[in-house]
Design a protein around this motif. Structure first.
Motif, PDB file in Angstrom:
ATOM      1  N   TYR A  50      -4.480  10.824  -4.246  1.00 53.52           N
ATOM      2  CA  TYR A  50      -4.701  11.074  -2.777  1.00 53.52           C
ATOM      3  C   TYR A  50      -4.083  12.397  -2.312  1.00 53.52           C
ATOM      4  O   TYR A  50      -4.899  12.914  -1.676  1.00 53.52           O
ATOM      5  CB  TYR A  50      -3.781  10.035  -2.144  1.00 53.52           C
ATOM      6  N   GLU A  97      -7.950  12.948  -2.368  1.00 56.75           N
ATOM      7  CA  GLU A  97      -8.745  12.727  -0.874  1.00 56.75           C
ATOM      8  C   GLU A  97      -7.389  11.892  -0.140  1.00 56.75           C
ATOM      9  O   GLU A  97      -7.462  10.723  -0.256  1.00 56.75           O
ATOM     10  CB  GLU A  97      -9.903  11.876  -0.834  1.00 56.75           C
ATOM     11  N   PRO A  98      -6.688  12.437   0.785  1.00 55.96           N
ATOM     12  CA  PRO A  98      -5.710  11.849   1.444  1.00 55.96           C
ATOM     13  C   PRO A  98      -6.470  10.431   2.198  1.00 55.96           C
ATOM     14  O   PRO A  98      -5.444   9.801   2.469  1.00 55.96           O
ATOM     15  CB  PRO A  98      -5.125  13.136   2.381  1.00 55.96           C
ATOM     16  N   TRP A  99      -7.214  10.569   2.631  1.00 54.70           N
ATOM     17  CA  TRP A  99      -7.729   9.559   3.709  1.00 54.70           C
ATOM     18  C   TRP A  99      -8.199   8.366   2.624  1.00 54.70           C
ATOM     19  O   TRP A  99      -7.974   7.124   3.307  1.00 54.70           O
ATOM     20  CB  TRP A  99      -9.115  10.048   4.269  1.00 54.70           C
ATOM     21  N   ASP A 100      -8.428   8.609   1.265  1.00 55.81           N
ATOM     22  CA  ASP A 100      -8.396   7.163   0.539  1.00 55.81           C
ATOM     23  C   ASP A 100      -7.085   6.583   0.438  1.00 55.81           C
ATOM     24  O   ASP A 100      -7.176   5.390   0.043  1.00 55.81           O
ATOM     25  CB  ASP A 100      -8.893   7.737  -1.038  1.00 55.81           C
ATOM     26  N   ALA A 101      -6.044   7.043   0.917  1.00 59.37           N
ATOM     27  CA  ALA A 101      -4.924   6.249   0.901  1.00 59.37           C
ATOM     28  C   ALA A 101      -4.857   4.981   1.873  1.00 59.37           C
ATOM     29  O   ALA A 101      -4.162   4.214   1.914  1.00 59.37           O
ATOM     30  CB  ALA A 101      -3.602   7.017   1.195  1.00 59.37           C
ATOM     31  N   LEU A 102      -5.976   5.132   2.695  1.00 55.14           N
ATOM     32  CA  LEU A 102      -6.129   4.074   3.744  1.00 55.14           C
ATOM     33  C   LEU A 102      -7.173   3.058   3.474  1.00 55.14           C
ATOM     34  O   LEU A 102      -7.299   1.975   3.873  1.00 55.14           O
ATOM     35  CB  LEU A 102      -6.592   4.668   5.255  1.00 55.14           C
ATOM     36  N   ARG A 103      -8.004   3.700   2.418  1.00 55.42           N
ATOM     37  CA  ARG A 103      -8.735   2.539   1.930  1.00 55.42           C
ATOM     38  C   ARG A 103      -8.365   1.321   1.013  1.00 55.42           C
ATOM     39  O   ARG A 103      -8.719   1.308  -0.196  1.00 55.42           O
ATOM     40  CB  ARG A 103      -9.853   3.379   1.103  1.00 55.42           C
ATOM     41  N   ARG A 112       0.622  -1.205  -0.093  1.00 54.79           N
ATOM     42  CA  ARG A 112       0.324  -0.007  -0.011  1.00 54.79           C
ATOM     43  C   ARG A 112       0.941   1.306   0.063  1.00 54.79           C
ATOM     44  O   ARG A 112       0.447   2.151  -0.420  1.00 54.79           O
ATOM     45  CB  ARG A 112      -0.991   0.174   1.203  1.00 54.79           C
TER      46      ARG A 112
END
Length: 302
Positions: A82, A88-94, A71
């Motif tokens: 991202y 969207e930076p939080w999408d890096a965790l999806r 990842r």
């Protein structure tokens, strides 16, 4: 829709719900690949004087580190979705929506294998050599997750094996539909996911055949993996059209493939010069020692 009837089909859905629980095809493909890799490695370890149970000592470390590394590499090598405009930076965790970079997975996965071997007293190189064909099979199966997600394809094509690609809603895990409820088709494209899947299987079989016929030193099978996989990945990477970071006029993974191939060449000759050969055959006792030489069978390297 009729214009694309000759192409290979792609799924229109990649997520199914069991009540509140989503079942994602991408994750299922990864999990099936992991199971296959463990099974293949278990059998190969027995042929190197092990019990086969060694893989279960290191698998949790390898899987955990590998997923995190994959990842991280994906986000670093493709940061715009991202951290770019509109990203969207939080999408890096999806991670469940897809996106694992193989080189990050291999690099940190290797760290996980090393940690597991150190903790349990196994030979890192013996275990790594045993793992390589299974890892290739896992990669081959994992690529089918990209098929479900309608992603990682090449340029437009009208070949009989061209892949039908839908306009995709990654958040919903399904194709976008028009007013009549039909899945919107973008066209037919080169199925680079399929090319890579088949190439991984070919290299896995090649390594298995060579490993039966050639006496490789410890670490040389890892080198064969690095050289074999990247030889095909380089060609396939040049065919892909999905967004990627460009460095000196080429996709970043093109340069990574060239670098890793050269590392594989260097590793092959370096390990060959060591003349450090593994024990062959199921020659271990219940205590895990080699009957012929207790100091050599799957013990940590000096």
């Amino acid at each position: 829709m009729q214009a694309f009837a000759a192409g290979l089909p792609s799924p229109e859905q990649a997520v199914w719900w069991l009540g509140p629980l989503p079942v994602r095809a991408y994750a299922v493909c990864i999990l099936v690949g992991i199971v296959a890799a463990i099974w293949i490695t278990q059998h190969r370890l027995k042929g190197r004087g092990g019990t086969g149970e060694e893989i279960y000592d290191v698998a949790p470390w390898a899987i955990g580190f590998g997923i995190v590394g994959g990842r991280i590499y994906h986000v670093v090598s493709s940061p715009r979705p991202y951290f770019g405009e509109g990203g969207e930076p939080w999408d890096a965790l999806r991670i469940w929506e897809g996106g694992l970079g193989i080189w990050g997975a291999v690099a940190l996965g290797a760290v996980g294998v090393w940690i597991g071997c150190r903790r349990h007293g196994h030979s890192f190189l013996d275990l790594a050599d045993s793992l390589m064909p299974g890892l290739l099979v896992a990669q081959a199966l994992g690529r089918w997750g990209n098929w479900f997600n309608n992603e990682l394809y090449g340029g437009p094509s009208d070949a009989p094996w061209a892949l039908t690609i839908h306009q995709w809603d990654a958040g919903a895990g399904e194709a976008v539909r028009d007013a009549s409820g039909e899945a919107v088709v973008l066209g037919t494209f080169q199925p680079t996911f399929l090319y890579e899947s088949l190439w991984c299987l070919f290299v896995a079989v090649l390594i298995l055949v060579l490993d039966r016929r050639v006496r490789f030193a410890r670490g040389q099978v890892v080198a064969l993996y690095l050289m074999g996989y990247t030889a095909g990945r380089l060609v396939i990477e040049l065919m892909r059209t999905d967004p990627a970071e460009i460095v000196f006029g080429q996709r970043v993974n093109v340069w990574v493939s060239v670098l890793v191939f050269l590392v594989g060449v260097a590793l092959y000759f370096w390990r060959g010069s060591k003349a450090d050969y593994p024990v062959r055959g199921p020659a271990r006792t219940e205590a895990g020692q080699d009957r012929n030489d207790p100091e050599k069978a799957l013990t940590p390297e000096a």
